[in-house]
Design a protein around this motif. Structure first.
Motif, PDB file in Angstrom:
ATOM      1  N   ARG A   1       0.818  -1.182   0.068  1.00 23.89           N
ATOM      2  CA  ARG A   1      -0.090   0.071  -0.010  1.00 23.89           C
ATOM      3  C   ARG A   1       0.844   1.390  -0.029  1.00 23.89           C
ATOM      4  O   ARG A   1       0.588   2.236  -0.764  1.00 23.89           O
ATOM      5  CB  ARG A   1      -1.031  -0.108   1.218  1.00 23.89           C
ATOM      6  CG  ARG A   1      -1.789   1.267   1.314  1.00 23.89           C
ATOM      7  CD  ARG A   1      -2.156   1.567   2.753  1.00 23.89           C
ATOM      8  NE  ARG A   1      -1.189   1.524   3.769  1.00 23.89           N
ATOM      9  CZ  ARG A   1      -1.404   1.186   4.862  1.00 23.89           C
ATOM     10  NH1 ARG A   1      -2.499   1.033   5.537  1.00 23.89           N
ATOM     11  NH2 ARG A   1      -0.561   1.425   6.049  1.00 23.89           N
ATOM     12  N   ASP A   2       2.126   1.279   0.770  1.00 26.17           N
ATOM     13  CA  ASP A   2       2.724   2.465   1.103  1.00 26.17           C
ATOM     14  C   ASP A   2       3.813   2.694  -0.252  1.00 26.17           C
ATOM     15  O   ASP A   2       4.302   3.829  -0.177  1.00 26.17           O
ATOM     16  CB  ASP A   2       3.492   2.192   2.096  1.00 26.17           C
ATOM     17  CG  ASP A   2       2.537   2.231   3.569  1.00 26.17           C
ATOM     18  OD1 ASP A   2       1.567   2.453   3.318  1.00 26.17           O
ATOM     19  OD2 ASP A   2       3.107   1.801   4.693  1.00 26.17           O
ATOM     20  N   ASP A   3       4.156   1.590  -0.993  1.00 27.15           N
ATOM     21  CA  ASP A   3       5.057   1.797  -1.947  1.00 27.15           C
ATOM     22  C   ASP A   3       4.419   2.023  -3.362  1.00 27.15           C
ATOM     23  O   ASP A   3       4.213   1.026  -4.209  1.00 27.15           O
ATOM     24  CB  ASP A   3       6.044   0.397  -1.793  1.00 27.15           C
ATOM     25  CG  ASP A   3       7.036   0.589  -2.962  1.00 27.15           C
ATOM     26  OD1 ASP A   3       7.385   1.765  -3.413  1.00 27.15           O
ATOM     27  OD2 ASP A   3       7.455  -0.459  -3.331  1.00 27.15           O
ATOM     28  N   ARG A   4       3.744   3.041  -3.609  1.00 27.97           N
ATOM     29  CA  ARG A   4       2.946   3.240  -4.723  1.00 27.97           C
ATOM     30  C   ARG A   4       3.912   3.300  -6.101  1.00 27.97           C
ATOM     31  O   ARG A   4       3.622   2.583  -7.002  1.00 27.97           O
ATOM     32  CB  ARG A   4       2.375   4.808  -4.968  1.00 27.97           C
ATOM     33  CG  ARG A   4       1.232   4.717  -3.782  1.00 27.97           C
ATOM     34  CD  ARG A   4       0.561   6.133  -3.731  1.00 27.97           C
ATOM     35  NE  ARG A   4      -0.184   6.172  -2.518  1.00 27.97           N
ATOM     36  CZ  ARG A   4      -1.664   6.717  -2.569  1.00 27.97           C
ATOM     37  NH1 ARG A   4      -1.917   7.097  -3.837  1.00 27.97           N
ATOM     38  NH2 ARG A   4      -2.369   6.736  -1.483  1.00 27.97           N
ATOM     39  N   GLY A   5       5.093   3.765  -6.058  1.00 22.01           N
ATOM     40  CA  GLY A   5       6.127   3.813  -6.869  1.00 22.01           C
ATOM     41  C   GLY A   5       6.457   2.552  -7.489  1.00 22.01           C
ATOM     42  O   GLY A   5       6.902   2.051  -8.400  1.00 22.01           O
ATOM     43  N   GLY A   6       6.829   1.381  -6.326  1.00 22.71           N
ATOM     44  CA  GLY A   6       7.427   0.237  -6.699  1.00 22.71           C
ATOM     45  C   GLY A   6       6.023  -0.906  -6.763  1.00 22.71           C
ATOM     46  O   GLY A   6       6.403  -2.055  -6.999  1.00 22.71           O
ATOM     47  N   GLY A   7       4.731  -0.351  -6.581  1.00 22.40           N
ATOM     48  CA  GLY A   7       3.716  -1.456  -6.381  1.00 22.40           C
ATOM     49  C   GLY A   7       3.167  -1.594  -7.852  1.00 22.40           C
ATOM     50  O   GLY A   7       3.396  -1.120  -8.497  1.00 22.40           O
ATOM     51  N   CYS A   8       1.793  -1.835  -7.603  1.00 24.01           N
ATOM     52  CA  CYS A   8       1.051  -2.376  -8.849  1.00 24.01           C
ATOM     53  C   CYS A   8       0.439  -1.030  -9.503  1.00 24.01           C
ATOM     54  O   CYS A   8       0.072  -0.383  -8.616  1.00 24.01           O
ATOM     55  CB  CYS A   8      -0.005  -3.278  -8.441  1.00 24.01           C
ATOM     56  SG  CYS A   8      -1.228  -4.040  -9.537  1.00 24.01           S
ATOM     57  N   PRO A   9       0.354  -1.245 -10.788  1.00 25.99           N
ATOM     58  CA  PRO A   9      -0.073   0.002 -11.335  1.00 25.99           C
ATOM     59  C   PRO A   9      -1.491  -0.082 -11.628  1.00 25.99           C
ATOM     60  O   PRO A   9      -2.264   0.955 -12.271  1.00 25.99           O
ATOM     61  CB  PRO A   9       0.651   0.078 -12.899  1.00 25.99           C
ATOM     62  CG  PRO A   9       0.880  -1.452 -13.186  1.00 25.99           C
ATOM     63  CD  PRO A   9       1.040  -2.000 -11.631  1.00 25.99           C
ATOM     64  N   MET A  10      -2.353  -1.416 -11.493  1.00 26.67           N
ATOM     65  CA  MET A  10      -3.801  -1.420 -11.690  1.00 26.67           C
ATOM     66  C   MET A  10      -4.686  -0.315 -11.101  1.00 26.67           C
ATOM     67  O   MET A  10      -5.462   0.217 -11.668  1.00 26.67           O
ATOM     68  CB  MET A  10      -4.262  -2.897 -11.402  1.00 26.67           C
ATOM     69  CG  MET A  10      -3.358  -3.830 -12.436  1.00 26.67           C
ATOM     70  SD  MET A  10      -4.239  -5.573 -12.207  1.00 26.67           S
ATOM     71  CE  MET A  10      -3.902  -5.929 -10.388  1.00 26.67           C
ATOM     72  N   PRO A  11      -4.438   0.003  -9.631  1.00 27.41           N
ATOM     73  CA  PRO A  11      -5.297   1.098  -9.147  1.00 27.41           C
ATOM     74  C   PRO A  11      -5.333   2.277  -9.890  1.00 27.41           C
ATOM     75  O   PRO A  11      -6.320   2.882 -10.116  1.00 27.41           O
ATOM     76  CB  PRO A  11      -4.814   1.043  -7.714  1.00 27.41           C
ATOM     77  CG  PRO A  11      -4.163  -0.201  -7.445  1.00 27.41           C
ATOM     78  CD  PRO A  11      -3.658  -0.549  -8.837  1.00 27.41           C
ATOM     79  N   ALA A  12      -4.086   2.988 -10.167  1.00 26.73           N
ATOM     80  CA  ALA A  12      -4.184   4.195 -10.914  1.00 26.73           C
ATOM     81  C   ALA A  12      -4.442   4.046 -12.173  1.00 26.73           C
ATOM     82  O   ALA A  12      -5.079   4.976 -12.758  1.00 26.73           O
ATOM     83  CB  ALA A  12      -2.624   4.730 -10.621  1.00 26.73           C
TER      84      ALA A  12
END
Length: 199
Positions: free
Chosen positions: A99-110
């Motif tokens: 949740r906290d790692d937007r830059g390294g996380g999953c692109p699907m939500p954005a």
């Protein structure tokens, strides 16, 4: 490939990577070409030598970001069948770290939020989500039993929607509750689908 062609391809890839980074962090719909190019260490003037429009770049960024996420999922061990594979994916997805790692996380939500604003983005996202669902169904071992389509699509929908809401209220106790509840809810749904499959 000539040296000039190689340099052009490398520059194009830098632009795409910058767009992917922006996509993951906050979406591309409201990002400017200037922000994308700045993230790539380039000037705005060079953008149109590589892309005819920001929409074309956004499509490529979504494809690359989701293909990258799909590859990560397919690296997951799946020796014990589809249910443990999807349960572990849900558990990792709904972690505080993710949740906290937007830059390294999953692109699907954005990417999903962007798609609600643009029909072009929605078309590309639909194609990539279909590929992701296929990966959820088959896993890495194509010879193993497939997950039910409902398990694949339901897990994807829960992951995207749950993470959007958890991030929207990030910094509150409710955000952590949502992560935990989504993990438990997903596991219960997968258990029920597995029982129905075996009945």
């Amino acid at each position: 490939m000539s040296q000039r062609q190689l340099q052009k391809a490398q520059t194009r890839q830098r632009i795409v990577r910058s767009a992917v980074d922006l996509l993951k962090r906050r979406g591309l719909a409201d990002a400017s070409v200037s922000e994308v190019m700045s993230g790539a260490g380039l000037t705005v003037g060079g953008f149109y030598a590589h892309f005819p429009s920001k929409d074309v770049l956004a499509e490529e960024a979504v494809r690359e970001a989701l293909a990258e996420r799909r590859r990560l999922f397919l690296e997951r061990p799946d020796r014990d069948g589809w249910r443990p594979r999807l349960e572990s994916a849900l558990s990792e997805y709904f972690s505080q770290r993710h949740r906290d790692d937007r830059g390294g996380g999953c692109p699907m939500p954005a990417a999903s939020i962007d798609a609600a604003k643009s029909r072009t983005a929605a078309t590309v996202l639909a194609e990539e989500l279909a590929r992701m669902a296929e990966a959820f169904e088959t896993g890495r071992d194509l010879a193993s039993p497939r997950a039910p389509r409902d398990a694949a699509l339901g897990s994807l929908a829960l992951m995207v929607g749950g993470m959007i809401v958890a991030r929207a209220v990030e910094g509150t106790p409710l955000s952590d509750e949502i992560l935990a509840a989504a993990t438990r809810f997903g596991a219960a749904a997968l258990h029920q689908l597995k029982e129905a499959e075996e009945a």
